[in-house]
Design a protein around this motif. Structure first.
Motif, PDB file in Angstrom:
ATOM      1  N   LEU A   1     -19.830  21.422 -10.651  1.00 53.61           N
ATOM      2  CA  LEU A   1     -19.324  20.095 -10.987  1.00 53.61           C
ATOM      3  C   LEU A   1     -18.226  19.650 -10.034  1.00 53.61           C
ATOM      4  O   LEU A   1     -18.049  18.449  -9.803  1.00 53.61           O
ATOM      5  CB  LEU A   1     -18.813  20.094 -12.428  1.00 53.61           C
ATOM      6  N   LEU A   2     -17.496  20.606  -9.488  1.00 54.52           N
ATOM      7  CA  LEU A   2     -16.473  20.276  -8.496  1.00 54.52           C
ATOM      8  C   LEU A   2     -17.082  19.465  -7.355  1.00 54.52           C
ATOM      9  O   LEU A   2     -16.579  18.412  -6.969  1.00 54.52           O
ATOM     10  CB  LEU A   2     -15.854  21.561  -7.926  1.00 54.52           C
ATOM     11  N   ILE A   3     -18.181  19.981  -6.817  1.00 53.06           N
ATOM     12  CA  ILE A   3     -18.814  19.336  -5.668  1.00 53.06           C
ATOM     13  C   ILE A   3     -19.483  18.028  -6.069  1.00 53.06           C
ATOM     14  O   ILE A   3     -19.411  17.031  -5.331  1.00 53.06           O
ATOM     15  CB  ILE A   3     -19.841  20.291  -5.027  1.00 53.06           C
ATOM     16  N   ILE A   4     -20.129  18.001  -7.226  1.00 51.01           N
ATOM     17  CA  ILE A   4     -20.808  16.779  -7.676  1.00 51.01           C
ATOM     18  C   ILE A   4     -19.815  15.635  -7.845  1.00 51.01           C
ATOM     19  O   ILE A   4     -20.046  14.518  -7.376  1.00 51.01           O
ATOM     20  CB  ILE A   4     -21.565  17.040  -8.994  1.00 51.01           C
ATOM     21  N   TYR A   5     -18.693  15.890  -8.499  1.00 55.44           N
ATOM     22  CA  TYR A   5     -17.718  14.828  -8.747  1.00 55.44           C
ATOM     23  C   TYR A   5     -16.952  14.458  -7.481  1.00 55.44           C
ATOM     24  O   TYR A   5     -16.526  13.315  -7.320  1.00 55.44           O
ATOM     25  CB  TYR A   5     -16.769  15.227  -9.878  1.00 55.44           C
ATOM     26  N   TRP A   6     -16.784  15.424  -6.579  1.00 52.22           N
ATOM     27  CA  TRP A   6     -16.205  15.095  -5.276  1.00 52.22           C
ATOM     28  C   TRP A   6     -17.143  14.132  -4.542  1.00 52.22           C
ATOM     29  O   TRP A   6     -16.697  13.136  -3.951  1.00 52.22           O
ATOM     30  CB  TRP A   6     -15.988  16.356  -4.446  1.00 52.22           C
ATOM     31  N   ALA A   7     -18.442  14.415  -4.591  1.00 54.06           N
ATOM     32  CA  ALA A   7     -19.426  13.544  -3.944  1.00 54.06           C
ATOM     33  C   ALA A   7     -19.431  12.161  -4.586  1.00 54.06           C
ATOM     34  O   ALA A   7     -19.531  11.141  -3.886  1.00 54.06           O
ATOM     35  CB  ALA A   7     -20.815  14.171  -4.018  1.00 54.06           C
ATOM     36  N   GLN A   8     -19.316  12.098  -5.913  1.00 60.15           N
ATOM     37  CA  GLN A   8     -19.258  10.800  -6.585  1.00 60.15           C
ATOM     38  C   GLN A   8     -18.042  10.014  -6.121  1.00 60.15           C
ATOM     39  O   GLN A   8     -18.102   8.804  -5.900  1.00 60.15           O
ATOM     40  CB  GLN A   8     -19.210  10.972  -8.099  1.00 60.15           C
ATOM     41  N   SER A   9     -16.928  10.707  -5.954  1.00 59.65           N
ATOM     42  CA  SER A   9     -15.699  10.068  -5.493  1.00 59.65           C
ATOM     43  C   SER A   9     -15.880   9.482  -4.093  1.00 59.65           C
ATOM     44  O   SER A   9     -15.421   8.374  -3.790  1.00 59.65           O
ATOM     45  CB  SER A   9     -14.552  11.086  -5.508  1.00 59.65           C
ATOM     46  N   VAL A  10     -16.564  10.222  -3.226  1.00 58.47           N
ATOM     47  CA  VAL A  10     -16.843   9.735  -1.872  1.00 58.47           C
ATOM     48  C   VAL A  10     -17.763   8.516  -1.924  1.00 58.47           C
ATOM     49  O   VAL A  10     -17.562   7.534  -1.193  1.00 58.47           O
ATOM     50  CB  VAL A  10     -17.473  10.855  -1.014  1.00 58.47           C
TER      51      VAL A  10
END
Length: 227
Positions: free
Chosen positions: A44-53
């Motif tokens: 989820l760390l990476i998924i939400y980081w990607a959403q933020s981008v």
């Protein structure tokens, strides 16, 4: 003769905004994946980081596509930002650099934590890249991209009918991503308790929806007058 045609006997019905539902669907899809795949916080760390981008990229192009806009209250080096193409582009580029640098630094933490790093002991072992889990993550990010694409199209159409404030448009994404960042920060405390984590993800989804509504209402402007 100058005429003001803002008053009319007929009023156009306001189109329904379904863009928020697309964002909610992306969140729900991620929650279902997390439950089915028995994820902890790492994917989820990476998924939400990607959403933020994705939110940042969308906001950059939203500013670039502006035709008529206000810069009331927006200054650069102590001087008001002009309501010109140069003012628009300088603001958009500043946003891209500042927001982008923040996420580059953030990525060091996110990917370091997701791949093990100092959080290895807390999560119990390393997380191996190249697994089926990674494929599911890519799908989740793609769903978020589609959801925010619908939101982007709706926003651009609304911007062309109104006169949004460029300064508010530049700063709102920072507030927009607060829920997911809080999810990442406090999500560590849940460890392997996936039910507590899923509950927190549900709260994040609600906050995501709320920030979506706030973003639309803050930037909503009446239609331009015809003269």
């Amino acid at each position: 003769m100058i005429q003001n045609t803002t008053s009319s006997s007929t009023t156009e019905p306001k189109a329904r905004d379904y863009s928020g539902l697309a964002v909610i669907a992306a969140n729900v899809f991620t929650i279902v994946l997390a439950f089915v795949e028995n994820w902890d916080i790492r994917p989820l760390l990476i998924i939400y980081w990607a959403q933020s981008v994705i939110i940042g990229v969308s906001n950059f192009f939203r500013m670039v596509f502006l035709k008529d806009f206000s810069t009331e209250g927006l200054t650069s080096n102590g001087e008001p930002v002009p309501e010109t193409e140069k003012g628009k582009w300088s603001t958009a580029i500043f946003f891209a650099i500042h927001y982008g640098f923040f996420h580059v630094v953030y990525a060091v933490f996110v990917f370091g934590a997701a791949l093990g790093g100092d959080l290895d002991d807390k999560f119990g072992g390393t997380w191996e890249p190249g697994s089926l889990e990674q494929f599911a993550m890519v799908i989740a990010v793609a769903v978020f991209a589609v959801g925010h694409w619908f939101s982007f199209r709706t926003n651009v159409e609304a911007d062309l009918k109104g006169r949004p404030n460029l300064g508010k448009m530049m700063f709102l994404p920072y507030a927009r991503i607060i829920p997911m960042h809080l999810t990442i920060i406090f999500g560590f405390g849940f460890g392997s308790n996936r039910y507590a984590l899923l509950l927190f993800l549900a709260l994040k989804t609600g906050a995501d929806w709320l920030m979506h509504v706030v973003e639309h209402q803050v930037l909503q402007k009446p239609s331009k007058q015809t003269r």
